[in-house]
Design a protein around this motif. Sequence first.
Motif, PDB file in Angstrom:
ATOM      1  N   SER A  32       0.857  -1.238   0.006  1.00 20.58           N
ATOM      2  CA  SER A  32       0.045  -0.188  -0.003  1.00 20.58           C
ATOM      3  C   SER A  32       0.719   1.299  -0.036  1.00 20.58           C
ATOM      4  O   SER A  32       0.507   2.315  -0.817  1.00 20.58           O
ATOM      5  N   ASP A  33       2.031   1.221   0.759  1.00 26.52           N
ATOM      6  CA  ASP A  33       2.729   2.135   0.866  1.00 26.52           C
ATOM      7  C   ASP A  33       3.655   2.457  -0.643  1.00 26.52           C
ATOM      8  O   ASP A  33       3.866   3.697  -0.794  1.00 26.52           O
ATOM      9  N   PHE A  34       4.110   1.515  -1.135  1.00 21.01           N
ATOM     10  CA  PHE A  34       4.628   1.509  -2.360  1.00 21.01           C
ATOM     11  C   PHE A  34       3.800   2.051  -3.310  1.00 21.01           C
ATOM     12  O   PHE A  34       4.162   3.162  -4.073  1.00 21.01           O
ATOM     13  N   VAL A  35       2.569   1.738  -3.415  1.00 17.67           N
ATOM     14  CA  VAL A  35       1.602   2.147  -4.632  1.00 17.67           C
ATOM     15  C   VAL A  35       1.379   3.627  -4.398  1.00 17.67           C
ATOM     16  O   VAL A  35       1.406   4.404  -5.423  1.00 17.67           O
ATOM     17  N   THR A  36       1.119   4.119  -3.043  1.00 19.37           N
ATOM     18  CA  THR A  36       0.909   5.445  -2.783  1.00 19.37           C
ATOM     19  C   THR A  36       2.004   6.385  -3.154  1.00 19.37           C
ATOM     20  O   THR A  36       1.956   7.416  -3.897  1.00 19.37           O
ATOM     21  N   ARG A  37       3.279   5.821  -2.978  1.00 21.66           N
ATOM     22  CA  ARG A  37       4.322   6.795  -3.256  1.00 21.66           C
ATOM     23  C   ARG A  37       4.701   6.942  -4.753  1.00 21.66           C
ATOM     24  O   ARG A  37       4.955   7.741  -5.028  1.00 21.66           O
ATOM     25  N   ALA A 125      -4.798 -12.365 -11.601  1.00 22.32           N
ATOM     26  CA  ALA A 125      -4.338 -10.955 -11.709  1.00 22.32           C
ATOM     27  C   ALA A 125      -3.785 -10.204 -10.600  1.00 22.32           C
ATOM     28  O   ALA A 125      -2.903  -9.912 -10.310  1.00 22.32           O
ATOM     29  N   ARG A 126      -4.894 -10.442  -9.425  1.00 23.19           N
ATOM     30  CA  ARG A 126      -4.454  -9.723  -8.362  1.00 23.19           C
ATOM     31  C   ARG A 126      -3.116 -10.240  -7.542  1.00 23.19           C
ATOM     32  O   ARG A 126      -2.457  -9.470  -7.085  1.00 23.19           O
ATOM     33  N   ALA A 127      -3.206 -11.434  -7.732  1.00 22.30           N
ATOM     34  CA  ALA A 127      -1.917 -12.281  -6.984  1.00 22.30           C
ATOM     35  C   ALA A 127      -0.663 -11.892  -7.766  1.00 22.30           C
ATOM     36  O   ALA A 127       0.431 -11.667  -6.924  1.00 22.30           O
ATOM     37  N   PHE A 128      -0.767 -11.716  -9.129  1.00 26.44           N
ATOM     38  CA  PHE A 128       0.276 -11.380  -9.724  1.00 26.44           C
ATOM     39  C   PHE A 128       0.660  -9.855  -9.770  1.00 26.44           C
ATOM     40  O   PHE A 128       1.900  -9.589  -9.503  1.00 26.44           O
ATOM     41  N   LEU A 129       0.003  -8.854  -9.469  1.00 26.87           N
ATOM     42  CA  LEU A 129       0.231  -7.595  -9.044  1.00 26.87           C
ATOM     43  C   LEU A 129       0.603  -7.486  -7.614  1.00 26.87           C
ATOM     44  O   LEU A 129       1.755  -6.731  -7.753  1.00 26.87           O
ATOM     45  N   ARG A 130       0.294  -8.367  -6.837  1.00 26.28           N
ATOM     46  CA  ARG A 130       1.078  -8.252  -5.463  1.00 26.28           C
ATOM     47  C   ARG A 130       2.448  -8.658  -5.828  1.00 26.28           C
ATOM     48  O   ARG A 130       3.423  -8.115  -5.050  1.00 26.28           O
ATOM     49  N   GLU A 131       2.914  -9.701  -6.522  1.00 25.30           N
ATOM     50  CA  GLU A 131       4.341 -10.214  -6.703  1.00 25.30           C
ATOM     51  C   GLU A 131       5.129  -8.964  -7.255  1.00 25.30           C
ATOM     52  O   GLU A 131       6.348  -8.722  -7.155  1.00 25.30           O
ATOM     53  N   GLY A 136       9.355  -4.392  -6.210  1.00 18.07           N
ATOM     54  CA  GLY A 136       9.689  -3.004  -6.232  1.00 18.07           C
ATOM     55  C   GLY A 136       9.313  -2.500  -7.642  1.00 18.07           C
ATOM     56  O   GLY A 136       9.820  -1.550  -8.116  1.00 18.07           O
ATOM     57  N   LEU A 137       8.484  -3.115  -8.276  1.00 13.13           N
ATOM     58  CA  LEU A 137       8.077  -2.628  -9.609  1.00 13.13           C
ATOM     59  C   LEU A 137       6.829  -1.876  -9.506  1.00 13.13           C
ATOM     60  O   LEU A 137       5.769  -2.552  -9.363  1.00 13.13           O
ATOM     61  N   PRO A 138       6.488  -0.628 -10.105  1.00 10.69           N
ATOM     62  CA  PRO A 138       5.587  -0.180 -10.365  1.00 10.69           C
ATOM     63  C   PRO A 138       4.520  -0.732 -11.449  1.00 10.69           C
ATOM     64  O   PRO A 138       5.284  -1.266 -12.525  1.00 10.69           O
ATOM     65  N   TYR A 151     -11.805  -4.874  -8.334  1.00 12.31           N
ATOM     66  CA  TYR A 151     -11.038  -6.161  -7.941  1.00 12.31           C
ATOM     67  C   TYR A 151      -9.480  -5.874  -7.801  1.00 12.31           C
ATOM     68  O   TYR A 151      -8.905  -6.644  -7.153  1.00 12.31           O
ATOM     69  N   ILE A 152      -8.961  -5.049  -8.644  1.00  6.41           N
ATOM     70  CA  ILE A 152      -7.470  -4.999  -8.711  1.00  6.41           C
ATOM     71  C   ILE A 152      -6.981  -3.373  -8.649  1.00  6.41           C
ATOM     72  O   ILE A 152      -5.800  -3.179  -8.857  1.00  6.41           O
ATOM     73  N   ALA A 153      -7.513  -2.122  -8.503  1.00  9.53           N
ATOM     74  CA  ALA A 153      -7.101  -1.231  -9.020  1.00  9.53           C
ATOM     75  C   ALA A 153      -6.436  -0.558  -7.835  1.00  9.53           C
ATOM     76  O   ALA A 153      -5.656   0.230  -8.010  1.00  9.53           O
ATOM     77  N   ASP A 154      -6.570  -1.154  -6.363  1.00  7.17           N
ATOM     78  CA  ASP A 154      -5.843  -0.635  -5.243  1.00  7.17           C
ATOM     79  C   ASP A 154      -4.092  -1.256  -5.675  1.00  7.17           C
ATOM     80  O   ASP A 154      -3.409  -0.621  -4.790  1.00  7.17           O
ATOM     81  N   LEU A 155      -3.992  -1.967  -6.564  1.00  9.02           N
ATOM     82  CA  LEU A 155      -2.639  -2.446  -6.607  1.00  9.02           C
ATOM     83  C   LEU A 155      -1.895  -1.857  -7.944  1.00  9.02           C
ATOM     84  O   LEU A 155      -0.660  -2.489  -8.337  1.00  9.02           O
ATOM     85  N   ILE A 156      -2.452  -1.010  -8.610  1.00  9.01           N
ATOM     86  CA  ILE A 156      -2.152  -0.398  -9.892  1.00  9.01           C
ATOM     87  C   ILE A 156      -1.652   1.073  -9.784  1.00  9.01           C
ATOM     88  O   ILE A 156      -2.285   1.794  -9.220  1.00  9.01           O
ATOM     89  N   CYS A 157      -0.487   1.302 -10.257  1.00 10.06           N
ATOM     90  CA  CYS A 157      -0.065   2.706 -10.165  1.00 10.06           C
ATOM     91  C   CYS A 157      -0.218   3.486 -11.219  1.00 10.06           C
ATOM     92  O   CYS A 157      -0.227   4.589 -11.169  1.00 10.06           O
TER      93      CYS A 157
END
Length: 351
Positions: A32-37, A125-131, A136-138, A151-157
Motif C-alpha cells: 500500500s505504501d509503495f503504490v501510494t508513493r 491477476a490480483r496475486a500477480f500484481l502483488r508479486e 519493487g516494480l510499479p 478487484y485490482i485497482a488498489d494495486l495499480i500505479c
Amino acid sequence: MQKTSDINVVETRALPSPAALLSELPKTEAQSDFVTRVRREIQRVIFTDDRRFLLIVGPCSIHDLEAGRDYARRLAALSREVADRVMIVMRVYFEKPRTTVGWKGLVMDPHLDGSHDIATGLRTARAFLREMLDLGLPTATELLDPITPQYIADLICWSAIGARTAESQTHRQMASGLSMPLGFKNGTDGSVTTAINAIKAAAQPHTFLGINLDGSASAIVTRGNPDCHVVLRGGSAGPNYSPAHIAQTEQLLAKAGLIKSILVDCSHDNSAKQADRQPDVIRELLAQIAAGNTSIMGAMIESNLAAGNQPFPQPREKLRYGVSITDACIDWTTTETLVRELHAALAPRFA
C-alpha cells in the motif's frame, strides 16, 4: 408469456465480490505504501518539473505467469540501475480489447482454452500484481471492463484507457473515479481531440451505475480524476510523434487549458505495427528532447523475453516461452540496450 429478456444469454456465473477477493488476497502495508508513493512520483513526472522520463514497458499482455515473473525480475534490476533519470513502470496487462474476436486476456480466459474462468482470472491477476509490487516494480495496465477496477485497482500505479474506448462515456466516467494517474490514448483515427475531451470529462464529477465492494449494484459518485494525460499512439493516417505532431498536440492541450504533458506509445500505428521499429521512435523522441522539447515526458514500449509474437489459439504446450500471443514485442536484449541508451541520452537534462 413470451420470454423477452436473456434470450441470448446461455449462462450466468456468480463471481466473488470485490470485498471477498480483497480479503482473500489483501495488500500488505508495504504494498500500500509503495503504490501510494509511486503514484505521487508518477504524478510529479507527468505534471511538474520532475525531469525523469516515465517509461511504461513490458509485455503486450501477460499470458504465462512464469515468463512474466522472469521478465519482471530482469526489469526490476534494470529499473534500479537507471532510476535517477528513468522511472520504469511495468506493463501488467490483463485485458485486451479486440477489433473483432480473439483472446481477451488473462482476466477473461486465464487457462487460455476458451473456458472463460473469470473468477480464477481475477484471483490470478490480483496475486500477480502483488508479486510485482513486492519486487519493487510499479504496475501499469489498461482498464477495459468497468467492473474490473473494483478487484485490482488498489494495486495499480498507472493505467490507460485505450484508443477504442477513449470516446466511451462509460470509460470516461470510470476514469473519473480511479485513484491513479491515467493516460487516454488518441482515437484509432488519430484524433488527439478525442483524448483531450476524455481528459476534460474524466476530471469532472460523475454519477453512474456500477458495483460496490460487496458486489451490489450501486450509483457510483466520483469527484473527478485530475491526473489524466494524453497518450499519442498514431492512427489510421500514420504515426503522430514527429516534431510537427508534438507541436500540434501542445497547441491543442494549451487551447483546452491543460498542461502540455505528452506520453508517446511507440507501438501500434506509431511503429506501423512493426515492433522492431519501436527503438527508432524512442530515438526520435530523444532527438526532440535534446533540441529543447519539454512536453514529452514519457513513452510506452511493448517488450518481452523474446521478439515477435506467435499464433493463438494453439495448444498451450506448444507455445514458445516468453513470446507474446497478442501484439509483437521487442526482445529483452534490445529492451535492456534501449533503456541504457535512453538513460545515457538524458544526462544533459540533469547536468
